[in-house]
Design an enzyme around this catalytic site. Structure first.
Site, PDB file in Angstrom:
ATOM      1  N   SER A 126       0.868  -1.167  -0.150  1.00 14.02           N
ATOM      2  CA  SER A 126       0.078  -0.017   0.221  1.00 14.02           C
ATOM      3  C   SER A 126       0.984   1.176   0.064  1.00 14.02           C
ATOM      4  O   SER A 126       1.839   1.161   0.546  1.00 14.02           O
ATOM      5  CB  SER A 126      -0.891   0.008   1.265  1.00 14.02           C
ATOM      6  N   TYR A 151      -1.889  -1.421  11.092  1.00 13.66           N
ATOM      7  CA  TYR A 151      -2.415  -2.000   9.664  1.00 13.66           C
ATOM      8  C   TYR A 151      -1.090  -1.599   8.830  1.00 13.66           C
ATOM      9  O   TYR A 151      -0.654  -2.476   7.987  1.00 13.66           O
ATOM     10  CB  TYR A 151      -3.577  -1.461   9.073  1.00 13.66           C
ATOM     11  N   LYS A 155       2.039  -3.920   6.414  1.00 13.32           N
ATOM     12  CA  LYS A 155       2.458  -3.943   4.982  1.00 13.32           C
ATOM     13  C   LYS A 155       4.037  -3.628   4.973  1.00 13.32           C
ATOM     14  O   LYS A 155       4.696  -4.002   4.010  1.00 13.32           O
ATOM     15  CB  LYS A 155       1.756  -2.670   4.305  1.00 13.32           C
TER      16      LYS A 155
END
Ligand code: NAD
Length: 340
Positions: A126, A151, A155
């Site tokens: 992302s 979160y 990544k």
């Protein structure tokens, strides 16, 4: 044709990618635990392509189930790994749930791929890894900034796990695709985004407000240093994004990669403000949206949009569809979902 595993293949981006893989003739096996998707997506995919992918309902956190799966499907040539939890706010409240679901699943799959003589692996990363980049548009060389949420951290760590594994595993070829903001739905209206609960993202919030499911859209801040004061993001049509996965996978399967771990930005290269997205929706739907400007939201970065030069030149991929196309398809999808 090669057999490809798509984890999270019934989710938003995964389901669109399965369609594009099948369109290119690949045999697709989907793993999904349906924690954030509906089995109806399988019918949607099948009715678009005329071919039902193999589906295994499986929780990738179960290591032995992952091992058993790979024993059964020893002929898998590539994996596109979408399965993850993705709600930023929830990840702040439940960090361990995110570290477990997003990282243990990755480790278990890589352990299986390490056993194969050769494997191709595509990872859903992302643009969140860049945080508020110092320079815009954002190139792949922009420094990875301290993650704003657990979160986002999954990544960053996920990319590091893959990079380190590739270093010592010559047979493993991997690409991390750093998505900007995926939006829209398939033009058939058979598959699309199905947010559970209150949508975290702008576009489903807009369409749910327009259809009457939400009362009003809050626009967080109009005093940022942007043309209309609202935040800027790079909204990419999910079908363009899905096609990029097939191109990236082919690059690896055909050994066209320059090293066995690569990263690419996937965006349109064009930033749009929140109000531009609202106006695009109003233009294509002919509906006025009930929205209100409220205060800034903590943690929001001001502006993020991709430099797509590397994806354009190296991958040979470029987004084709516009923001209006995305808003039109998202609105058509919302109307179909509410009727069903
Ligand atoms: N949508 C976005 O804005 C966006 C942006 C950047 C990156 N990503 C990443 O792209 C990927 C796909 O995102 P999406 O929007 O399609 O999300 P999604 O939630 O629609 O799809 C993820 C799918 O994975 C499944 N899944 C989750 N945990 C699982 C597990 N343990 N075992 C098996 N299946 C599991 C879910 O049921 C769901 O169908 C995710 O990794 C996400 O972090 C998404």
């Amino acid at each position: 044709m090669d057999k490809i595993l798509v984890t999270g293949g019934l989710g938003f981006i995964g389901s669109h990618t399965v369609v594009e893989l099948q369109n290119e003739g690949y045999e697709v096996v989907i793993i999904d635990d349906l924690s954030n998707s509906s089995i109806k997506a399988l019918d949607g995919i099948t009715s678009i392509t005329g071919e039902k992918p193999i589906f295994e309902k499986l929780d990738l956190k179960e290591k032995s189930a992952v091992e058993t799966f790979f024993k059964k499907h020893q002929d898998i040539k590539g994996v596109i790994h979408f399965a993850a939890s993705k709600a930023v706010g929830e990840s702040v409240k439940e960090p361990l749930l995110y570290y477990e679901n997003n990282l243990s699943t990755l480790v278990y799959i890589l352990k299986e791929l390490k056993k194969l003589p050769e494997a191709s692996f595509i990872f859903s990363s992302s643009c969140t890894v860049y945080g508020q980049a110092d320079e815009l548009p954002i190139t792949e060389n922009a420094p990875v900034k301290q993650a704003e949420s657990p979160y986002g951290n999954t990544k960053q760590i996920g990319e590091e796990i893959i990079r380190d594994t590739c270093k010592v595993t010559p047979g493993l070829k991997a690409i991390a695709l750093r998505y900007f903001n995926p939006v829209g739905a398939h033009e058939s209206t058979k598959i699309g985004e199905l947010p559970i609960g209150v949508p975290q993202n702008l576009v489903p919030f807009i369409t749910q407000t327009a259809i009457g499911l939400r009362e009003q859209l809050s626009v967080f801040g109009d005093d940022y240093p942007t043309p209309d004061g609202t935040c800027i993001r790079d909204y990419i049509h999910v079908v363009d994004l899905a096609k990029a996965h097939v191109i990236a996978l082919k690059r690896l399967l055909k050994n066209k990669n320059k090293s066995n771990y690569e990263t690419f930005n996937l965006g349109t290269g064009k930033g749009s403000t929140v109000l531009e997205v609202v106006h695009a929706f109003e233009r294509v739907s002919g509906k006025k949206l009930n929205y209100k400007i409220v205060g800034r939201r903590e943690g929001d970065i001001i502006s993020a949009y991709a430099d797509t030069t590397k994806a354009n030149n190296e991958l040979g991929w470029k987004s084709q569809l516009s923001l209006d196309d995305a808003m039109r398809s998202a609105w058509k999808w919302e109307q179909v979902v509410r009727k069903s």
